[in-house]
Design an enzyme around this catalytic site. Sequence first.
Site, PDB file in Angstrom:
ATOM      1  N   GLU A 205      23.167 -72.482  42.540  1.00 17.10           N
ATOM      2  CA  GLU A 205      23.830 -72.652  43.846  1.00 17.10           C
ATOM      3  C   GLU A 205      24.748 -71.462  44.158  1.00 17.10           C
ATOM      4  O   GLU A 205      24.891 -71.067  45.311  1.00 17.10           O
ATOM      5  CB  GLU A 205      24.643 -73.957  43.889  1.00 17.10           C
ATOM      6  CG  GLU A 205      23.828 -75.229  43.677  1.00 17.10           C
ATOM      7  CD  GLU A 205      23.127 -75.750  44.941  1.00 17.10           C
ATOM      8  OE1 GLU A 205      23.180 -75.086  45.990  1.00 17.10           O
ATOM      9  OE2 GLU A 205      22.515 -76.837  44.852  1.00 17.10           O
ATOM     10  N   GLU A 257      26.199 -80.260  60.533  1.00 18.69           N
ATOM     11  CA  GLU A 257      24.881 -79.630  60.408  1.00 18.69           C
ATOM     12  C   GLU A 257      24.045 -79.708  61.677  1.00 18.69           C
ATOM     13  O   GLU A 257      22.897 -80.148  61.666  1.00 18.69           O
ATOM     14  CB  GLU A 257      24.127 -80.223  59.214  1.00 18.69           C
ATOM     15  CG  GLU A 257      23.002 -79.301  58.725  1.00 18.69           C
ATOM     16  CD  GLU A 257      22.414 -79.736  57.393  1.00 18.69           C
ATOM     17  OE1 GLU A 257      23.169 -80.091  56.486  1.00 18.69           O
ATOM     18  OE2 GLU A 257      21.179 -79.708  57.290  1.00 18.69           O
ATOM     19  N   ASN A 265      20.917 -74.989  52.856  1.00 18.48           N
ATOM     20  CA  ASN A 265      19.742 -75.599  52.246  1.00 18.48           C
ATOM     21  C   ASN A 265      18.713 -74.575  51.789  1.00 18.48           C
ATOM     22  O   ASN A 265      17.591 -74.943  51.433  1.00 18.48           O
ATOM     23  CB  ASN A 265      19.092 -76.583  53.213  1.00 18.48           C
ATOM     24  CG  ASN A 265      20.014 -77.729  53.544  1.00 18.48           C
ATOM     25  OD1 ASN A 265      20.699 -78.251  52.667  1.00 18.48           O
ATOM     26  ND2 ASN A 265      20.069 -78.105  54.806  1.00 18.48           N
TER      27      ASN A 265
HETATM   28  P1  NAD Z   1      26.307 -84.448  37.529  1.00 19.46           P
HETATM   29  O1  NAD Z   1      27.476 -84.995  38.241  1.00 19.46           O
HETATM   30  O2  NAD Z   1      25.298 -85.387  37.023  1.00 19.46           O
HETATM   31  O3  NAD Z   1      26.835 -83.552  36.335  1.00 19.46           O
HETATM   32  C1  NAD Z   1      25.893 -82.966  35.460  1.00 19.46           C
HETATM   33  C2  NAD Z   1      26.196 -83.370  34.011  1.00 19.46           C
HETATM   34  O4  NAD Z   1      27.313 -82.628  33.563  1.00 19.46           O
HETATM   35  C3  NAD Z   1      26.567 -84.833  33.850  1.00 19.46           C
HETATM   36  O5  NAD Z   1      25.971 -85.314  32.686  1.00 19.46           O
HETATM   37  C4  NAD Z   1      28.084 -84.812  33.695  1.00 19.46           C
HETATM   38  O6  NAD Z   1      28.553 -85.879  32.904  1.00 19.46           O
HETATM   39  C5  NAD Z   1      28.290 -83.497  33.003  1.00 19.46           C
HETATM   40  N1  NAD Z   1      29.559 -82.847  33.230  1.00 19.46           N
HETATM   41  C6  NAD Z   1      30.210 -82.648  34.410  1.00 19.46           C
HETATM   42  N2  NAD Z   1      31.307 -81.923  34.214  1.00 19.46           N
HETATM   43  C7  NAD Z   1      31.378 -81.656  32.882  1.00 19.46           C
HETATM   44  C8  NAD Z   1      32.275 -80.914  32.067  1.00 19.46           C
HETATM   45  N3  NAD Z   1      33.321 -80.259  32.588  1.00 19.46           N
HETATM   46  N4  NAD Z   1      32.037 -80.865  30.753  1.00 19.46           N
HETATM   47  C9  NAD Z   1      30.950 -81.486  30.210  1.00 19.46           C
HETATM   48  N5  NAD Z   1      30.068 -82.169  30.923  1.00 19.46           N
HETATM   49  C10 NAD Z   1      30.272 -82.247  32.256  1.00 19.46           C
HETATM   50  O7  NAD Z   1      25.498 -83.420  38.418  1.00 19.46           O
HETATM   51  P2  NAD Z   1      25.953 -82.120  39.221  1.00 19.46           P
HETATM   52  O8  NAD Z   1      24.958 -81.095  38.883  1.00 19.46           O
HETATM   53  O9  NAD Z   1      27.380 -81.829  39.075  1.00 19.46           O
HETATM   54  O10 NAD Z   1      25.728 -82.588  40.729  1.00 19.46           O
HETATM   55  C11 NAD Z   1      24.455 -82.978  41.184  1.00 19.46           C
HETATM   56  C12 NAD Z   1      24.620 -83.937  42.326  1.00 19.46           C
HETATM   57  O11 NAD Z   1      25.341 -83.302  43.375  1.00 19.46           O
HETATM   58  C13 NAD Z   1      23.308 -84.387  42.930  1.00 19.46           C
HETATM   59  O12 NAD Z   1      23.345 -85.785  43.093  1.00 19.46           O
HETATM   60  C14 NAD Z   1      23.275 -83.704  44.292  1.00 19.46           C
HETATM   61  O13 NAD Z   1      22.579 -84.459  45.256  1.00 19.46           O
HETATM   62  C15 NAD Z   1      24.723 -83.611  44.610  1.00 19.46           C
HETATM   63  N6  NAD Z   1      25.065 -82.580  45.580  1.00 19.46           N
HETATM   64  C16 NAD Z   1      25.828 -82.923  46.638  1.00 19.46           C
HETATM   65  C17 NAD Z   1      26.209 -81.976  47.563  1.00 19.46           C
HETATM   66  C18 NAD Z   1      27.093 -82.339  48.700  1.00 19.46           C
HETATM   67  O14 NAD Z   1      27.304 -81.533  49.604  1.00 19.46           O
HETATM   68  N7  NAD Z   1      27.666 -83.507  48.697  1.00 19.46           N
HETATM   69  C19 NAD Z   1      25.797 -80.648  47.405  1.00 19.46           C
HETATM   70  C20 NAD Z   1      25.009 -80.330  46.311  1.00 19.46           C
HETATM   71  C21 NAD Z   1      24.648 -81.301  45.395  1.00 19.46           C
END
Ligand code: NAD
Length: 385
Positions: A205, A257, A265
């Site tokens: 990202e 948006e 996106n």
């Molecule tokens: P996530 O929240 O599942 O985190 C990924 C993994 O990392 C999890 O297992 C979590 O427990 C772990 N983790 C998080 N912080 C940690 C840390 N500091 N130390 C150790 N482990 C840690 O996933 P993500 O990648 O953070 O986010 C993905 C989600 O975000 C998706 O659902 C996606 O749709 C959403 N998203 C939303 C937006 C928005 O604008 N709202 C934009 C992009 C993505």
Amino acid sequence: SPAMTDHPPNTALAANKAADVTTVHVPLPGRAYDIHIGADLLTGAGTLIAPLLRRPRVAVITDETVGALHLSGLRAGLSQAGISASALTLPPGEATKSWGPLQQCVDWLLDQKIERGDLVIALGGGVIGDLVGFAAAILRRGVRFVQIPTSLLAQVDSSVGGKTGINAAQGKNLIGAFHQPSLVLADINVLGTLCRRDFLAGYGEVMKYGLLGDADFFEWLEHNGPALAAGDTSLRQEAVRRSVQMKADIVTRDETEQGERALLNLGHTFGHALEAATGYGDRLLHGEGVAIGCAMAFDLSARLGLCAQEDPSRVRAHLDTMGLHKGLTNIPGTLPDAATLLTLMGQDKKVVDGQLRFILAHGIGQAFVASSVPETAILKTLAAG
Ligand code: NAD
């Protein structure tokens, strides 16, 4: 001096803030907020959150992994400012962004007697941020919340901009609301506990921002990406700051948006199809899908004669250097054929009047929204992998 010994935490925070905390402001009328980015913000959380509170208590929702690592640090930071916190801990993973856990959050917040004037804190990655933000949006028709993003993806993307929600059986992020946070605290140190794979997925990202609108930033990443991934915190802070500033600028101009925000996106139409094909799980993380999707968006742009042939190669070379996914062959297991993937793209919510909207590019840092893209070219990009 006696004053300093009386208030060591505040003095420490003041020094820390002056030295290493950078702040990005999101000036949305009536719901403006600050995003603080810096090392050790959990320690200073109480001081930063206190001005928003009507009474000194908050409700924190986190996941088991993040809770085990960072909840005590946040509690300590809050209690330094006399703020007490109750906490709910949910299982980690994308499955938590669904109706069951949403109901659990809302019921728990009601049991905690969280009122309209109170504050809810989302401590975790994008899953927790999206879920808790949505729970806050619907609780008592909307209570304020603070994002404390702990994954790189959440710090640079999901915690900023107010998109909140959960997944439906029919697709990802189909149920939700726009609800801006009241404050975002991106603590660079917490990224230190993230596993390499999750860190790199978030980097997908980060790279996206350079590719969509800032060629200088992409070049900066080409130089600094490896050191940043290896753990350099000042480079990490700079990458988060630049990404967040770009997202904040775009969101301020186009919150819901209607136009420009769609540029965020880039890589997502391909990425979402790949996530759907792999079951939204461990086989392919969201950011890995975005990385491949960005490479494919540039491949498609080059095929259509919109950008130079060298641009997709440059994107893939950088993904290669970083050890990130750059094509379909990086995904374990067998994938559906190109035609099936194309159908999966049609399920994406970026479809308007049945037309696939793609984010394509005239070059690195020059993305634009394309409304009608010939299917044959898309199929060629998918077949090329
Ligand atoms: P996530 O929240 O599942 O985190 C990924 C993994 O990392 C999890 O297992 C979590 O427990 C772990 N983790 C998080 N912080 C940690 C840390 N500091 N130390 C150790 N482990 C840690 O996933 P993500 O990648 O953070 O986010 C993905 C989600 O975000 C998706 O659902 C996606 O749709 C959403 N998203 C939303 C937006 C928005 O604008 N709202 C934009 C992009 C993505």
